[in-house]
Design an enzyme around this catalytic site. Structure first.
Site, PDB file in Angstrom:
ATOM      1  CG  PHE A 184      -0.319  -5.085 -11.407  1.00  0.00           C
ATOM      2  CD1 PHE A 184      -0.869  -3.945 -10.832  1.00  0.00           C
ATOM      3  CD2 PHE A 184       0.559  -5.832 -10.650  1.00  0.00           C
ATOM      4  CE1 PHE A 184      -0.533  -3.572  -9.541  1.00  0.00           C
ATOM      5  CE2 PHE A 184       0.910  -5.466  -9.368  1.00  0.00           C
ATOM      6  CZ  PHE A 184       0.360  -4.338  -8.810  1.00  0.00           C
ATOM      7  CD1 TRP A 236       2.782  -3.453 -18.412  1.00  0.00           C
ATOM      8  CD2 TRP A 236       3.199  -4.175 -16.338  1.00  0.00           C
ATOM      9  NE1 TRP A 236       2.462  -4.784 -18.362  1.00  0.00           N
ATOM     10  CE2 TRP A 236       2.710  -5.254 -17.108  1.00  0.00           C
ATOM     11  CE3 TRP A 236       3.531  -4.404 -15.006  1.00  0.00           C
ATOM     12  CZ2 TRP A 236       2.546  -6.536 -16.584  1.00  0.00           C
ATOM     13  CZ3 TRP A 236       3.366  -5.683 -14.484  1.00  0.00           C
ATOM     14  CH2 TRP A 236       2.881  -6.732 -15.259  1.00  0.00           C
ATOM     15  CG  HIS A 237       3.949  -2.691 -11.678  1.00  0.00           C
ATOM     16  ND1 HIS A 237       5.110  -2.416 -12.344  1.00  0.00           N
ATOM     17  CD2 HIS A 237       4.073  -3.956 -11.208  1.00  0.00           C
ATOM     18  CE1 HIS A 237       5.916  -3.471 -12.271  1.00  0.00           C
ATOM     19  NE2 HIS A 237       5.305  -4.416 -11.595  1.00  0.00           N
ATOM     20  N   GLY A 238       0.302   0.036 -12.737  1.00  0.00           N
ATOM     21  CA  GLY A 238      -0.990   0.630 -12.377  1.00  0.00           C
ATOM     22  C   GLY A 238      -1.029   2.096 -12.726  1.00  0.00           C
TER      23      GLY A 238
END
Lengths: 355, 474
Positions: free
Chosen positions: B474, B322-324
């Site tokens: 993000f 989700w963060h990257g």
């Protein structure tokens, strides 16, 4: 929405503390003398709105405004040995134009950009100098300037954008290119709030005494002191970051796209209500094979053509001296300030002598 | 538009003035328009994605509410998930998946190539898609009725204080407040402004200052001695906390001006005494989202310890992604998962042998040790989080263990050590000494003077280094 009495006391306390702090920092920051009083801006990058404030000249005094770059600023040698100061003394001594005194107002500093040049020209739209000189080089009008917002200028000249008379004088294209809303608001706040200006003063002050603090704790990408403060003893050194790299050589580029920057500046320069104008391509020496040579050539050609199209007198001093004249290809060895002063004297005295 | 800009400083009072002048419906419409202006400030066309997401979930919410048949309800929920996650996946993961598939193809001897699309990631897409998914889930689970008023729903999706980087709100908390926006109140304005000021201080004075060391060290890890490398990791942990918590403060403060109370996102994570405690304090709205909609959906703790650990690995793997869309974020997720599993394992062992310690809520030497351990785990997590790619992790690891031969520790870096110590002491004082409760009892004029001093500190102490909010990417 009602406000109770103790809330008023709280608001008063809040405003009071801010007011005292603002008053204090304004007093703490050094006063910048006007440009007619000193040979060059002693704080280098800060205090430009005060330095360039225009007062009418006293009777019998001629004023020459010198818009230029680090060659004319010459921070590496004492102020009384730079060519602008020598020229002032020589013209005064010879009573050029019959004036009792000639003041050369040296509006130059290191790394001046087309943005700052244009702002200085806008600043002069209501001034009436006897002569205004633009002594410029290719590096002042590079293509990098096209994408440069106000906040990336070294000097605090961008503060002038928030002055209505300066803003109105600027070309619309310049405003669209360099003054996005955020930058416009930033310089406006910077111009009016001493607390915001004080931060850089404080870090320059600290760093001049305890080296390493500015880059280590405040501005890692800034390799100069925004405020140059004389006579501060070095008390210690806080070290240098291990990842720091020494600055490399400047690789400036000028090409057909940069022409618009030069045109905008020359348009404003031409409209300064001065008695005489003069455009100079400044001396330099490039080693054979220097990658900047083609850019230099295009710049010289453009400058000559654009000045001629506007009827501005133009002198190309680019090749005036060989390598011996400079310690780095652009900045004069001390003796050459005298030689260049003599060259300029021979050109400028007749301009002042002519009614 | 960023919070720490003069543009926002001009935007917010204008919106506040308009808000004060309008009736309820006008306030909602004006806040909606202001939110879109805020979002579209830099890249206007990405506003269309927000519109798309709004229409999709508004429609799915209504369909879910009317429908009684389970199969159809699942279909509508699936459509909402597919739409939102499809949008997120397309913009965020296309290049990552395709590039890795192409690399795998080459390993297998196939002629595969992928020319990256290099999208500019729409700001906040990871946040608002998760928020709308949460809404659909709440309607699906009958926890909240579908919103019929389109303006209120559109405002729920796009409410500018929390649009770009959270907190990821729940319909149950935010929608009722947006449907009954109250008149301005002095108490809310004071609380909101104070919170904004705290956020500014955290971002501009602390986080951006930490970035000086972090950016420098990660730009040239080979020049860093072990001391400098470990300090850089600690500074990054501090940077990301103060950056994101500062953003959350400004979001919560901005919303509070309008009388809207957003969910808290951080609760002194440095005071976490174990890994689950840390997760209950760090990015709480995202952790809660993953817990409620993924971990629990996978069975949570109900199907035994082994399954729970597997669920934790899946959740933290996806949390990393989700963060990257980068492998270092996957490693970050897996590192956290391994620490969580280790913690559960140790806890089970301690319980088995009757050695489990109880938390007394007092500051003891054991608590200090726990804090130190969690800090160390977070520093290593920071290594995975901050490194731009996998080789960079290796280079930094060499620096951390002195394998690159670099030595030295410039004296000015002790200032950063002092800042980190100050961070710990101040959080400990609040956690165990309830300093803010005592401070709230001080005379109003004294508190106001202190707020003014904090504003002066922001003006004088902020850094000449423009660092975007880390979580914007993000």
């Amino acid at each position: 929405m009602s406000i109770r009495v103790h809330s008023w006391f709280a608001i008063l306390a809040f405003v009071g503390v801010l007011g005292v702090a603002e008053w204090g920092v304004r007093r703490a920051m050094p006063v910048t003398p006007a440009s007619e009083a000193v040979p060059r801006q002693k704080h280098r990058f800060r205090g430009w709105p005060a330095f360039t404030a225009w007062q009418d000249a006293p009777t019998g005094t001629a004023r020459i405004v010198w818009l230029s770059h680090s060659q004319a600023y010459a921070g590496e040698i004492p102020a009384n040995r730079i060519y602008a100061d020598k020229l002032e003394r020589a013209l005064t001594a010879q009573r050029a134009g019959g004036f009792d005194k000639v003041e050369v107002m040296n509006w130059s500093f290191d790394g001046v950009t087309s943005i700052e040049m244009t702002l200085m020209a806008a600043r002069l739209q209501r001034a009436d100098p006897d002569l205004v000189v633009a002594a410029i080089g290719m590096a002042n009008f590079t293509i990098d300037d096209l994408a440069r917002p106000l906040s990336q200028c070294r000097s605090d000249l961008p503060r002038l954008v928030s002055h209505p008379e300066i803003f109105r004088a600027l070309p619309r294209a310049f405003v669209r290119r360099h003054v996005p809303i955020e930058d416009g608001l930033t310089v406006a706040a910077w111009d009016r709030v001493g607390l915001l200006r004080f931060r850089e003063f404080a870090w320059s002050w600290l760093d001049q005494q305890w080296g390493g603090l500015q880059r280590g704790l405040y501005a890692p990408a800034v390799n100069f002191h925004p405020w140059q403060l004389a006579h501060l003893p070095a008390r210690g050194d806080f070290g240098r970051a291990p990842w720091s790299k020494r600055a490399g050589n400047v690789k400036a580029r000028y090409d057909a796209r940069s022409r618009v920057l030069l045109e905008e500046f020359l348009d404003l320069f031409q409209s300064i209500p001065a008695r005489r104008h003069l455009v100079i391509a400044t001396p330099h020496h490039l080693k054979p094979g220097n990658a900047m040579a083609p850019s230099m050539e295009i710049f010289r050609r453009d400058l000559a053509a654009l000045a001629a199209a506007r009827g501005l007198p133009f002198v190309d001093d680019s090749d005036l001296y060989g390598a011996e004249g400079f310690f780095d290809g652009l900045h004069f060895n001390p003796d050459y300030h005298q030689y260049y002063c003599e060259t300029l004297f021979a050109r400028i005295k007749p301009l002042l002598d002519t009614p | 538009m960023w919070f720490n800009t003069y543009t926002y400083a001009l935007f917010l009072p204008v919106v506040l003035l308009l808000y004060a002048a309008l009736p309820l419906r006008g306030r909602q419409v004006m806040l909606l328009a202001a939110s879109y202006l805020f979002y579209c400030w830099a890249l206007p066309y990405y506003g269309l994605l927000l519109v798309l997401s709004t229409f999709l979930d508004y429609a799915m919410g209504l369909l879910l509410e009317r429908e009684q048949r389970t199969g159809r309800r699942r279909l509508w929920l699936g459509l909402s998930l597919a739409g939102n996650l499809g949008l997120l996946g397309y913009f965020k993961y296309t290049d990552f998946l395709a590039t890795n598939a192409a690399s795998l193809g080459r390993v297998l001897g196939l002629e595969t190539h992928w020319e990256p699309l290099n999208f500019i990631l729409p700001a906040g897409i990871s946040f608002y898609t998760f928020q709308t998914i949460s809404y659909t889930f709440q309607v699906y689970r009958r926890q909240y009725p579908a919103e019929r008023d389109f303006i209120s729903f559109a405002l729920f999706v796009s409410f500018f204080p929390q649009l770009v980087a959270g907190p990821i709100e729940r319909a149950t908390n935010l929608l009722p407040q947006l449907k009954s926006l109250a008149a301005l109140r002095m108490e809310n304005i004071r609380a909101g402004l104070c919170r904004i000021l705290i956020g500014l201080f955290r971002k501009m004075v602390i986080a951006d200052r930490m970035a000086i060391v972090v950016n420098g060290a990660f730009s040239n890890p080979d020049a860093c001695s072990p001391g400098v490398a470990w300090l850089a990791l600690a500074c990054f942990y501090a940077q990301i906390y103060f950056d994101f918590a500062g953003y959350a403060d400004m979001a919560i403060g901005s919303a509070r001006l309008f009388g809207v109370r957003l969910m808290e996102n951080f609760r002194r994570p440095i005071m976490g005494v174990n890994i689950t405690d840390w997760w209950n304090r760090w990015h709480m709205t995202l952790t809660g989202w993953f817990r409620d909609y993924l971990f629990n959906s996978l069975g949570g703790f109900k199907k035994g310890n082994g399954r729970a650990m597997m669920n934790a690995v899946i959740v933290l793997f996806l949390c990393g992604l989700w963060h990257g869309a980068r492998w270092n974020f996957v490693l970050w997720g897996l590192w956290n998962a391994s620490m969580l599993i280790a913690y559960y394992g140790i806890r089970a062992l301690l319980k088995k042998y009757g050695l489990r310690t109880r938390q007394t809520g007092r500051f003891t030497l054991g608590v200090l040790g726990s804090h130190a351990l969690i800090f160390l785990i977070s520093m290593i997590a920071a290594l995975f989080f901050r490194s731009p790619d996998l080789p960079a992790i290796g280079t930094m690891l060499r620096a951390m263990f002195g394998l690159n031969g670099a030595t030295g520790f410039p004296p000015y870096l002790w200032f950063y050590v002092a800042l980190l110590a100050g961070w710990y002491i101040s959080e400990a004082a609040e956690e165990y000494g309830r300093v803010s409760e005592r401070w709230a009892k001080a005379p109003a004029w004294l508190r106001a003077a202190a707020w003014a001093l904090l504003l002066i500190l922001v003006a004088l102490g902020s850094v000449n280094l423009q660092t975007p909010y880390l979580y914007f990417q993000f």
